[in-house]
Design an enzyme around this catalytic site. Structure first.
Site, PDB file in Angstrom:
ATOM      1  N   ASN A  62      -4.388  -3.630  10.693  1.00 45.28           N
ATOM      2  CA  ASN A  62      -3.270  -3.644   9.752  1.00 45.28           C
ATOM      3  C   ASN A  62      -2.753  -5.064   9.564  1.00 45.28           C
ATOM      4  O   ASN A  62      -2.696  -5.865  10.502  1.00 45.28           O
ATOM      5  CB  ASN A  62      -2.155  -2.664  10.153  1.00 45.28           C
ATOM      6  CG  ASN A  62      -1.642  -2.786  11.562  1.00 45.28           C
ATOM      7  OD1 ASN A  62      -2.380  -3.146  12.465  1.00 45.28           O
ATOM      8  ND2 ASN A  62      -0.381  -2.483  11.760  1.00 45.28           N
ATOM      9  N   GLU A  64       0.432  -6.933   7.909  1.00 51.68           N
ATOM     10  CA  GLU A  64       1.782  -6.711   7.386  1.00 51.68           C
ATOM     11  C   GLU A  64       2.269  -7.905   6.579  1.00 51.68           C
ATOM     12  O   GLU A  64       1.636  -8.965   6.540  1.00 51.68           O
ATOM     13  CB  GLU A  64       2.717  -6.365   8.550  1.00 51.68           C
ATOM     14  CG  GLU A  64       2.281  -5.059   9.231  1.00 51.68           C
ATOM     15  CD  GLU A  64       3.260  -4.548  10.280  1.00 51.68           C
ATOM     16  OE1 GLU A  64       4.174  -5.297  10.694  1.00 51.68           O
ATOM     17  OE2 GLU A  64       3.095  -3.375  10.688  1.00 51.68           O
ATOM     18  N   CYS A  73      -2.814  -0.912   5.741  1.00 44.67           N
ATOM     19  CA  CYS A  73      -3.270  -0.269   6.979  1.00 44.67           C
ATOM     20  C   CYS A  73      -4.662  -0.765   7.377  1.00 44.67           C
ATOM     21  O   CYS A  73      -5.460  -1.208   6.538  1.00 44.67           O
ATOM     22  CB  CYS A  73      -3.352   1.238   6.783  1.00 44.67           C
ATOM     23  SG  CYS A  73      -1.778   2.077   6.617  1.00 44.67           S
ATOM     24  N   GLU A  75      -7.260   1.030   8.308  1.00 49.29           N
ATOM     25  CA  GLU A  75      -8.367   1.819   7.773  1.00 49.29           C
ATOM     26  C   GLU A  75      -8.750   1.334   6.379  1.00 49.29           C
ATOM     27  O   GLU A  75      -9.932   1.215   6.038  1.00 49.29           O
ATOM     28  CB  GLU A  75      -7.983   3.303   7.702  1.00 49.29           C
ATOM     29  CG  GLU A  75      -7.698   3.953   9.045  1.00 49.29           C
ATOM     30  CD  GLU A  75      -6.249   3.816   9.509  1.00 49.29           C
ATOM     31  OE1 GLU A  75      -5.572   2.826   9.152  1.00 49.29           O
ATOM     32  OE2 GLU A  75      -5.793   4.704  10.241  1.00 49.29           O
ATOM     33  N   CYS A 112      -2.930   7.685   8.341  1.00 52.29           N
ATOM     34  CA  CYS A 112      -1.818   8.122   7.481  1.00 52.29           C
ATOM     35  C   CYS A 112      -2.363   8.801   6.226  1.00 52.29           C
ATOM     36  O   CYS A 112      -3.561   8.718   5.916  1.00 52.29           O
ATOM     37  CB  CYS A 112      -0.921   6.936   7.121  1.00 52.29           C
ATOM     38  SG  CYS A 112      -1.597   5.877   5.823  1.00 52.29           S
ATOM     39  N   CYS A 115      -4.277   6.604   3.720  1.00 53.98           N
ATOM     40  CA  CYS A 115      -5.626   6.251   4.188  1.00 53.98           C
ATOM     41  C   CYS A 115      -6.565   7.440   4.097  1.00 53.98           C
ATOM     42  O   CYS A 115      -7.761   7.290   3.817  1.00 53.98           O
ATOM     43  CB  CYS A 115      -5.574   5.704   5.618  1.00 53.98           C
ATOM     44  SG  CYS A 115      -4.868   4.038   5.682  1.00 53.98           S
TER      45      CYS A 115
HETATM   46  N1  THU Z   1      -0.775   1.825  10.005  1.00 53.45           N
HETATM   47  C1  THU Z   1      -2.130   1.722   9.949  1.00 53.45           C
HETATM   48  O1  THU Z   1      -2.690   0.611  10.021  1.00 53.45           O
HETATM   49  N2  THU Z   1      -2.852   2.842   9.798  1.00 53.45           N
HETATM   50  C2  THU Z   1      -2.317   4.105   9.728  1.00 53.45           C
HETATM   51  O2  THU Z   1      -3.045   5.050   9.468  1.00 53.45           O
HETATM   52  C3  THU Z   1      -0.899   4.292   9.984  1.00 53.45           C
HETATM   53  C4  THU Z   1      -0.061   3.077   9.903  1.00 53.45           C
HETATM   54  C5  THU Z   1       0.015   0.600  10.130  1.00 53.45           C
HETATM   55  C6  THU Z   1       0.843   0.279   8.900  1.00 53.45           C
HETATM   56  C7  THU Z   1       1.938  -0.571   9.496  1.00 53.45           C
HETATM   57  O3  THU Z   1       1.477  -1.921   9.579  1.00 53.45           O
HETATM   58  C8  THU Z   1       2.102  -0.029  10.911  1.00 53.45           C
HETATM   59  O4  THU Z   1       0.926   0.710  11.194  1.00 53.45           O
HETATM   60  C9  THU Z   1       3.316   0.867  11.096  1.00 53.45           C
HETATM   61  O5  THU Z   1       3.343   1.892  10.160  1.00 53.45           O
END
Ligand code: THU
Length: 160
Positions: A62, A64, A73, A75, A112, A115
């Site tokens: 991920n 940010e 994310c 994935e 999530c 994704c």
């Molecule tokens: N996140 C992911 O990388 N993948 C997911 O399937 C769920 C959430 C990340 C997004 C964000 O940077 C952090 O986790 C908190 O939500």
């Protein structure tokens, strides 16, 4: 009216060690990638590793952003890179691991909703299932044989 029951199937592994050897290697790649995630805002690091049918492994974590919705994310970082770098390859397996910098995450952390939608696009495109293995920082690993077990009643191009 008639009721419609939709069922999903999963496999639960007690730990990474119980996984087949190639998936253990893939999950360990997801874990090392996870630890390199750029997650200064959520302090929640996620790593993904894809195994392609051309024997390539593609990773994503991920990423940010100070403008929160601009982040992505793990994935989707991985699958979009795979789509860009190896447009003809099929994704066979994806391994995902998540770790909070604030508390221990021992429950398996599924991808999530956004994704799942992104992943199912590739399952439809390649006409072959993608197996999804997901876990927290440590502990149990869950497996779905298809994204459709995580996302029943998919929205795909067949309705457009
Ligand atoms: N996140 C992911 O990388 N993948 C997911 O399937 C769920 C959430 C990340 C997004 C964000 O940077 C952090 O986790 C908190 O939500």
């Amino acid at each position: 009216m008639k009721p419609l029951k939709v069922t999903s199937n999963f496999e639960v592994y007690d730990s990474i060690e119980e996984l087949p050897q190639d998936i253990q290697t893939l999950m360990r790649k997801a874990i090392s990638t996870r630890d390199d995630a750029y997650a200064p805002y959520s302090q929640f690091k996620v790593g993904a590793a894809l195994a392609l049918d051309n024997n390539e492994i593609v990773i994503g974590s991920n990423q940010e952003n100070a403008s929160y919705p601009s982040g992505l994310c793990a994935e989707r970082t991985a699958i979009y890179y795979a789509g860009a770098a190896y447009p003809e390859a099929k994704i066979q397996n994806i391994a995902i691991s998540a770790k909070s910098m604030k508390h221990k995450v021992e429950a398996a952390v599924p991808p999530c909703g956004a994704c799942r939608q992104a992943l199912v696009e590739y399952e439809v495109k390649q006409e072959a299932n993608i197996a999804v293995y997901f876990m927290g920082e440590s502990g149990q690993v869950m497996k779905a044989n298809s994204i459709k077990d995580l996302l029943p009643l998919i929205f795909d191009n067949s309705v457009l």
